[in-house]
Scaffold this motif. Structure first.
Motif, short mmCIF file in Angstrom:
data_model
loop_
_atom_site.label_atom_id
_atom_site.label_comp_id
_atom_site.label_asym_id
_atom_site.label_seq_id
_atom_site.Cartn_x
_atom_site.Cartn_y
_atom_site.Cartn_z
N MET A 2 -4.11 15.99 39.98
CA MET A 2 -2.65 16.11 39.92
C MET A 2 -2.16 16.83 41.17
SD MET A 2 -0.27 17.33 36.78
CE MET A 2 -1.02 18.92 36.55
N LEU A 3 -1.20 16.21 41.85
CA LEU A 3 -0.72 16.78 43.10
C LEU A 3 0.04 18.08 42.86
CD1 LEU A 3 0.69 13.55 44.83
CD2 LEU A 3 -1.65 14.41 44.76
N TYR A 4 0.15 18.86 43.90
CA TYR A 4 0.86 20.12 43.85
C TYR A 4 1.88 20.04 44.99
CZ TYR A 4 0.77 25.13 42.56
OH TYR A 4 1.05 26.37 42.06
N PRO A 31 3.82 21.46 39.95
CA PRO A 31 2.88 20.36 39.68
C PRO A 31 3.58 19.01 39.63
CG PRO A 31 3.25 21.65 37.69
CD PRO A 31 3.95 22.36 38.81
N GLN A 32 2.78 18.00 39.90
CA GLN A 32 3.29 16.63 40.00
C GLN A 32 4.04 16.17 38.76
OE1 GLN A 32 0.09 13.92 40.82
NE2 GLN A 32 1.34 12.13 40.41
N HIS A 62 -4.34 11.97 49.63
CA HIS A 62 -3.34 12.74 48.88
C HIS A 62 -2.95 14.05 49.56
CE1 HIS A 62 -3.39 9.87 45.78
NE2 HIS A 62 -4.51 10.24 45.21
#
Lengths: 998, 89
Positions: free
Chosen positions: B1-3, B13-14, B76
């Protein structure tokens, strides 16, 4: 039954607490602190399952997460869970488990015939055997494979356990509580960093629990206990046992599964079974240690053959002897440590060492204890079917190619050590390109991709002293970067025995004339011969070999088999291992319960439930509810034994003849303010908005840039620079984002603010010829005549002391009004409407009647605005301005959208005026035409017309404009119906729209 | 999960964001005559880059602002984030 293999003098189990459990229906005893595996071994039970393909008897191979064999079906608190590793399952009183993959029993397994048919079950046999005839696949082959293969059985019942998700942030996340994890955690904690230390086992300490070392003048185990005790007192540290970090994802997010209740007979009230932690860490320290790897030899899957480190762990942690006559087969010094432990506890082992003349402190100790050591000796094959009874052994030449004379040694277990494989899974998942380290014949992490550092055995460092030094230093250095504190921690003295080099030897050659199966992958039954076949058949890439043979593809993901498989491929291919490369590690590191991944979002909790302020009234008045997006809306109000059809018909009829009231709170509402509000609306909607006067509403249609209708609704000008927009219930959130997109990115020069007010207003639609009478009674001081409040008019009023907005708009096609009050007053408004409406025979109506009313009027809704239609298709082309530009206008010039025979909305009536047409039916010209029968259109919505008392449907039909009067067939293969129909105008009732203006 | 670093709210957070596609696409001006090709390029045609990509995200569960994110579509990695009206060099 007495525990014949339990020692009294050693172990970390609680002997004061005896636990009873059942395995395959038979009752046994163990102790608190046992695993199911250790308790079975204490009782002398080695046979736990059958192998995946050949159904060969299988025992225990490891003592933890690497276990490939001992997978059981667990029964706990009237529930069952498949694929539980007996080596990880802690014992509790009343535990019940059964073997999997065997029928009718583990002792007599019919599938074992595969073992004698193995010549027919080589690598890729699924691909080769079950190719033809095609029809046999789903009728015969697949059911057979499903019954014969596979592991446990999933429960079909609803899972009553609760699973939680938790989000956490920390400075340092440390995976593994062995020597490196403990030292780095300690150093970082002393610098004030926020630390999470995770250990997958119940006990902290990792290898320190079983190794014979001394740290700071105490045993390794005592030192570990001291550190853990101190860490637990520190407010900036979280220590978690039974917690497996199984995935390393983007931007340093890791996921950990904490087993909260698996070790208990029953989950405590309000406790979760498992808790999934999503942890965003600034730095990650991977101290996951290493897993011993086997040496490959004949029949090396026989129960009783196990990793030497596992034998040591069963002895030192659980006080369990895995055999009383052990044979140790090693290529390094680790096997000696296990032998010494056996010897110290009164059992005489024999060591076979593949090395010719090794020399080290450990070997000297073994010699001084009088252990029988044979150098340049190997196990050729294990003998015994359900349990090792003896071993064929032989001397081996220096080049490891020639075996000497085969001798047979009696033994009841064979403990194997082929050196150590670092657990690099997490580092690899983070994107770290791993590298092959020649000295240890294994891969270690290379250059870090994310903020991750691998320490200790996981990094290929097997000296305790070096591990402690680097780990203390790393913990201090990384935490200093974050907290800016720099507290020195003195590194304790280490006393450990120096070991000598391991032997680069991993597979015993077959003796002449023998054809023993030599297994690489124990869970998927992949033998040396299978890899040889794959390579002979031309598979070269290790990824292809893996998929063809299923090497390393089982639930253990090849923790014990990957490297030996690579060694074999590199040997046959005459390449070095790094050139062969290893397959990609992907999360999860070990199987995780689906329940834990899903968490609390099941059933009713899978999405929020939104209720209008009038919900309690609806409930009290026998509303039958329906899900409308996230909302619960009354579908109809049941009277007596009425069904949906009867109830909705009554309600719709009452609207057409008297007056009805419908809860329309769920409609999306957006408040729009600012001097450029009219300009925004003019660009968003297809029709003109610049001249809408204050106190007037207008219906509008908005498009996406591709010309497809996005949403429709009315917008009212409340005051000069203030508009109230309504959207459909389903599109409310998307429309808001859409407006924000254009205001923030495309036309930032427009001075407009938008905000959702869906929850701020409760709404009631009052519809029917008598609705004006009701409204007049609600607002006795207002002029609500046709002149005072004309169609599409708006006014504000006082509803018995409550501020109200009154819109003269209609979805039902009748004379109608929508009254909005602030949500808190919603119920008050509703009860007042019911009260004053009594004289006019008012009835509440639900979504089903609402649909009926709009369908027979030909008003479009979500089933027509389905993301595939343009304004023309919905007969909304009159609302498309030719003069001004708007979002999506340019797309309407596309040739498909302007085609002469473009689809258009029509009405559909069955010729018999009786048969309801299922929604989704296809309209075709000829019901007897061969398949695929050309589809001309589809039924988008159906109702029972209360005006004409016969079925009526809307359809989107090709060339609809010219189809009025045509006779077609509506076909629904799903409902098995073919209905002759006539195409009519979509405006079935009041085509001139006189009622709404009356 | 992207930040993702929301320029208005900070690291989030995404799950708080929704994706909005290529940020380099410019909507043609209103009322301007344009060719079919230009319109198609605006509505449909995207490069689908591998590597550095400037894209739109909306902080829907936060400040509701549309932001620009410079992200590597293969790894990413996020290099930078910008407010809607910030010029990206």
């Amino acid at each position: 039954m007495s525990q014949d293999f339990r020692l009294e003098s050693i172990g970390l189990i609680n002997r004061d607490k005896k636990l009873s459990f059942k395995f395959n229906g038979k009752k046994y005893f163990g102790y608190e602190g046992d695993t199911l595996a250790s308790a079975l071994l204490a009782n002398g039970v080695h046979l736990v399952g059958r192998s995946f393909k050949y159904h060969r008897p299988r025992g225990f191979f490891g003592a933890g997460v690497d276990e490939p064999y001992a997978i059981v079906q667990l029964y706990r608190n009237n529930e069952t869970e498949p694929n539980i590793k007996a080596t990880e399952q802690e014992l509790f009183d009343g535990l019940e488990a059964k073997s999997v993959n065997c029928w009718p029993s583990v002792n007599f397994d019919i599938g074992a015939i595969n073992n004698f048919l193995k010549i027919f079950l080589p690598a890729g046999f699924y691909y080769k055997t079950f190719m033809w005839p095609k029809s046999f696949w789903y009728r015969i082959y697949e059911p057979f494979i499903r019954k014969a293969a596979g592991l446990g059985v999933a429960s079909t019942k609803h899972d009553k356990e609760r699973y939680e998700h938790k989000y956490e942030y920390c400075d340092l996340l440390i995976a593994g509580s062995g020597p490196s994890g403990l030292s780095s955690a300690y150093a970082a904690a002393k610098n004030g960093a926020k630390v999470i230390l995770a250990e997958d086992k119940p006990r902290f300490g990792g290898s320190l629990l079983t190794s014979d070392v001394n740290i700071g003048n105490q045993s390794g185990k005592d030192w570990a206990e001291g550190i853990i005790a101190e860490l637990k007192t520190m407010p900036n540290v979280v220590v978690k046992n039974r917690s497996q970090i199984f995935g390393y994802y983007d931007h340093n997010m890791l996921v950990m599964s904490e087993k909260v209740s698996d070790h208990l007979p029953k989950t405590k009230k309000y406790h979760p079974n498992k808790r999934l932690w999503y942890i965003r860490a600034k730095e990650v320290l991977i101290s996951s240690g290493s897993i011993e790897r086997p040496i490959v030899f004949g029949n090396n899957d026989t129960p009783g053959v196990m990793l030497s480190s596992a034998a040591k762990e069963y002895l030192k942690v659980y006080g369990v002897l895995v055999g009383k006559n052990p044979l140790i087969f090693t290529n390094n010094d680790s096997g000696y440590e296990t032998a010494i432990e056996f010897q110290k506890h009164g059992v005489q082992p024999v060591i076979l060492d593949s090395r010719k003349n090794p020399d080290s402190e450990i070997i000297d100790e073994a010699k001084s204890l009088g252990i029988d050591i044979k150098n340049s000796y190997v196990v050729v094959a294990a003998q015994g079917y359900k349990k090792v009874k003896s071993a064929d052994v032989a001397s081996i030449s220096d080049d490891k190619k020639q075996l000497g004379k085969i001798e047979n040694i009696k033994c009841d277990c064979i403990c194997v050590s082929g050196f150590w494989t670092p657990s690099i899974h997490l580092a690899s998942q983070s994107g770290n390109k791993t590298k092959f380290k020649e000295e240890i014949d294994a891969f270690v992490p290379g250059i870090s991709k994310q903020q991750e550092t691998t320490l200790g055995a996981a990094n290929g460092v097997f000296s305790l002293e070096e591990t402690l030094q680097t780990s203390f230093a790393k913990g201090r250095e990384l935490s200093k970067k974050i907290t800016d504190n720099d507290n020195e921690v003195s590194i304790p003295n280490v006393v450990e025995k120096k070991s000598s080099k391991h032997d680069k030897f991993w597979c015993v050659p077959l003796p002449a004339g023998k054809n023993y199966k030599r297994f690489l992958d124990f869970q998927n039954d992949v033998a040396v011969s299978d890899i040889e076949i794959a390579l002979r058949e031309g598979y070269r890439s290790i990824e292809h070999v893996k998929r063809y043979t299923t090497l390393g593809m089982a639930t253990d993901q090849g923790k014990t088999s990957n490297l030996n498989g690579l060694q074999l491929v590199s040997e046959i291919e005459n390449k070095v291992v790094p050139a062969v490369g290893h397959t990609t590690f992907r999360p999860p590191y070990t199987p995780i319960s689906i329940g834990a991944i899903v968490g609390r979002e099941v059933g009713k909790h899978s999405k929020p439930t939104r209720k209008s302020p009038m919900h309690a009234w609806h409930e009290k008045n026998n509303a039958v509810f329906v899900d409308a997006g996230v909302w619960l809306r009354p579908r109809y109000y049941k009277r007596g034994n009425e069904n949906l059809f009867e109830g909705s018909k009554r309600e719709a009829k009452n609207v057409r003849t008297n007056v009805g009231v419908c809860d329309v709170t769920t409609l999306g509402k957006i408040d729009i303010k600012g001097p450029d509000a009219a300009e925004l609306l003019n660009r968003v909607y297809t029709n003109a908005w610049l001249k809408l006067p204050v106190g007037k509403a207008r219906y509008g249609v908005m498009l996406r840039e591709d010309g497809i209708v996005m949403d429709d609704g009315t917008t009212t000008r409340i005051s000069e620079n203030h508009y109230h927009m309504t959207t459909t219930t389903a599109q409310a959130a998307n429309v808001l984002s859409h407006l924000e997109y254009y205001l923030q990115l495309v036309w930032p020069e427009l001075n407009v603010n938008v905000v959702s007010t869906t929850e701020q207003w409760a709404g009631a639609a009052i519809a029917g010829p008598k609705s004006r009478d009701v409204l007049q009674k609600l607002f006795p001081n207002l002029d609500v005549s046709n002149e005072g409040l004309p169609f599409m008019g708006y006014m504000e009023g006082d509803l018995f002391g409550v501020k109200a907005r009154i819109f003269r708009i209609s979805f039902s096609g009748e004379l109608a009004y929508e009254v909005n009050v602030e949500s808190d007053n919603g119920n008050f408004m509703w009860e007042k409407i019911m009260e004053v409406g009594e004289d006019f025979k008012i009835q509440p109506y639900g979504t089903e009647a609402l649909s009926t009313l709009r369908i027979e009027m030909g008003h479009v809704a979500g089933s027509e605005l389905d993301g595939r239609t343009i304004p023309y298709d919905n007969s909304l082309e009159g609302l498309v301005s030719k003069k001004k530009d708007f979002i999506g206008k340019r797309s309407l010039q596309r040739s498909a959208f302007t085609a002469e025979d473009r689809q258009k909305i029509v009405g559909v009536v069955p010729l018999d005026k009786k048969t309801s047409i299922p929604e989704g039916s296809h309209l075709v010209k000829d019901d007897k035409a061969p398949l695929p029968n050309p589809k001309l259109g589809h039924i988008s919505a159906s109702c029972w017309s209360v005006e004409y008392d016969n079925p009526f449907s809307l359809a989107i039909l090709k060339d609809g404009k010219n189809m009025i009067g045509e006779k077609l067939f509506a076909m629904s293969p799903l409902k098995n119906k073919v209905i002759p129909v006539e195409i009519v105008s979509s405006h079935y009732v009041d085509p001139k729209g006189e009622r709404v203006r009356s | 999960m992207l930040y993702i670093n929301c320029p208005h709210c900070g690291m989030r957070p995404q799950i708080e964001f929704s994706y909005g596609g290529d940020a380099s696409v410019k909507r043609p001006e209103l009322n301007k005559e344009i060719s079919d090709q230009e319109w198609d390029d605006f509505v449909y045609n995207r490069k689908s880059l591998r590597g550095k990509h400037l894209e739109l995200w909306q902080h829907i569960s936060g400040c509701r602002q549309w932001i620009k994110v410079e992200r590597d579509t293969a790894t990413h990695e996020i290099f930078n984030t910008f407010k809607a009206d910030e010029e990206v060099a």
